[in-house]
Write an enzyme that holds these catalytic residues in place. Structure first.
Site, PDB file in Angstrom:
ATOM      1  N   GLN A  96      47.510  41.409  42.803  1.00 53.04           N
ATOM      2  CA  GLN A  96      48.254  40.806  41.872  1.00 53.04           C
ATOM      3  C   GLN A  96      47.023  40.749  40.593  1.00 53.04           C
ATOM      4  O   GLN A  96      47.963  40.921  39.817  1.00 53.04           O
ATOM      5  CB  GLN A  96      48.306  38.754  42.303  1.00 53.04           C
ATOM      6  CG  GLN A  96      48.571  37.904  41.263  1.00 53.04           C
ATOM      7  CD  GLN A  96      48.749  36.811  41.945  1.00 53.04           C
ATOM      8  OE1 GLN A  96      48.645  36.571  43.452  1.00 53.04           O
ATOM      9  NE2 GLN A  96      49.169  35.804  41.047  1.00 53.04           N
ATOM     10  N   ASP A  97      46.155  40.459  40.475  1.00 51.90           N
ATOM     11  CA  ASP A  97      44.667  40.816  39.684  1.00 51.90           C
ATOM     12  C   ASP A  97      43.792  41.240  40.114  1.00 51.90           C
ATOM     13  O   ASP A  97      43.291  41.064  41.134  1.00 51.90           O
ATOM     14  CB  ASP A  97      45.088  39.756  38.122  1.00 51.90           C
ATOM     15  CG  ASP A  97      44.473  38.419  39.044  1.00 51.90           C
ATOM     16  OD1 ASP A  97      44.031  37.939  39.679  1.00 51.90           O
ATOM     17  OD2 ASP A  97      43.892  37.584  37.499  1.00 51.90           O
ATOM     18  N   PRO A  98      43.128  41.969  38.758  1.00 55.17           N
ATOM     19  CA  PRO A  98      41.714  42.709  39.306  1.00 55.17           C
ATOM     20  C   PRO A  98      40.815  41.366  40.114  1.00 55.17           C
ATOM     21  O   PRO A  98      40.646  40.355  39.943  1.00 55.17           O
ATOM     22  CB  PRO A  98      41.350  43.082  38.760  1.00 55.17           C
ATOM     23  CG  PRO A  98      42.999  43.577  37.524  1.00 55.17           C
ATOM     24  CD  PRO A  98      43.217  42.186  37.564  1.00 55.17           C
TER      25      PRO A  98
END
Length: 230
Positions: free
Chosen positions: A69-71
């Site tokens: 999804q995101d870091p």
């Protein structure tokens, strides 16, 4: 020198995605990131590592796609590969569950680190659909433009490569199925490996052995999921 010339991106991806750098969303995304930096906000991963997933795995080398999804938003964690952390950083809980499934599925000993670079080097595209994040603020960069860029990456790799395995863990990743040509690729889905959901079907999914079986059936070298020391 054009703007495109300054983008440090592996040549095959740079060519395939060239038109994206001319889109209005990309200018808006660049301006958003510039303003965040100007406001003193700490952005992860560090600039040179934002495109690490693409730079580590050229387009024609991709065999497997894992979507995140995101870091990670903690200091020193993110380095541009989804689920992976930099050497010396403890494996986060979701990655620990990935290791548990590897142990159950392929009897691979659980590593003492969370650095997954060797998977990327073998052809596993480890793509976060949002490629940057603000420190200590998960999903802060969601909806800022990265989604258009990474959707195009998924479309390009689906179109370009003949026999891929897509590992879609959790509802967010599964929302990208419409971008994938399931007539030629193997799409494996499960709940997310997060401790909140892993027990509802990720643990026991067998995705790693199923990935290698599909690759071998299509004349590809399987992935060696055993990680070297970091």
């Amino acid at each position: 020198m054009t703007e495109d010339d300054r983008i440090k991106l592996e040549p095959s991806w740079k060519h395939a995605l060239r038109d994206q750098f001319e889109q209005p969303y990309m200018a808006q995304l660049r301006e958003f990131l510039r303003q965040e930096h100007a406001a003193g906000k700490e952005i992860y991963p560090p600039g040179p590592l934002i495109f690490n997933a693409l730079n580590s795995t050229p387009l024609d080398k991709v065999k497997v796609v894992i979507l995140g999804q995101d870091p990670y938003h903690g200091p020193g964690q993110a380095h541009g590969l989804c689920f992976s952390v930099q050497p010396g950083v403890p494996a986060p809980p979701s990655l620990v569950n990935i290791y548990k499934e590897l142990k159950r599925d392929l009897n691979i000993d659980i590593p003492n680190h969370g650095y997954l670079q060797s998977w990327a080097d073998q052809g596993v595209l480890m793509l976060n659909t949002t490629m940057t994040v603000e420190r200590a603020n998960a999903n802060a960069h969601a909806g800022k433009g990265w989604q258009f860029f990474t959707d195009r990456i998924i479309e390009v790799v689906s179109e370009h490569q003949p026999h891929l395995v897509f590992l879609l863990w959790g509802a967010h990743a599964q929302g990208k199925q419409k971008l994938i040509d399931a007539t030629k690729h193997l799409v494996l889905t499960s709940v997310h490996p997060s401790p909140l959901s892993a027990y509802r079907g990720f643990l026991g999914c067998g995705h790693f052995s199923r990935t290698n079986k599909f690759l071998e059936q299509n004349g590809e070298t399987p992935i060696n999921w055993v990680l070297p020391p970091a």
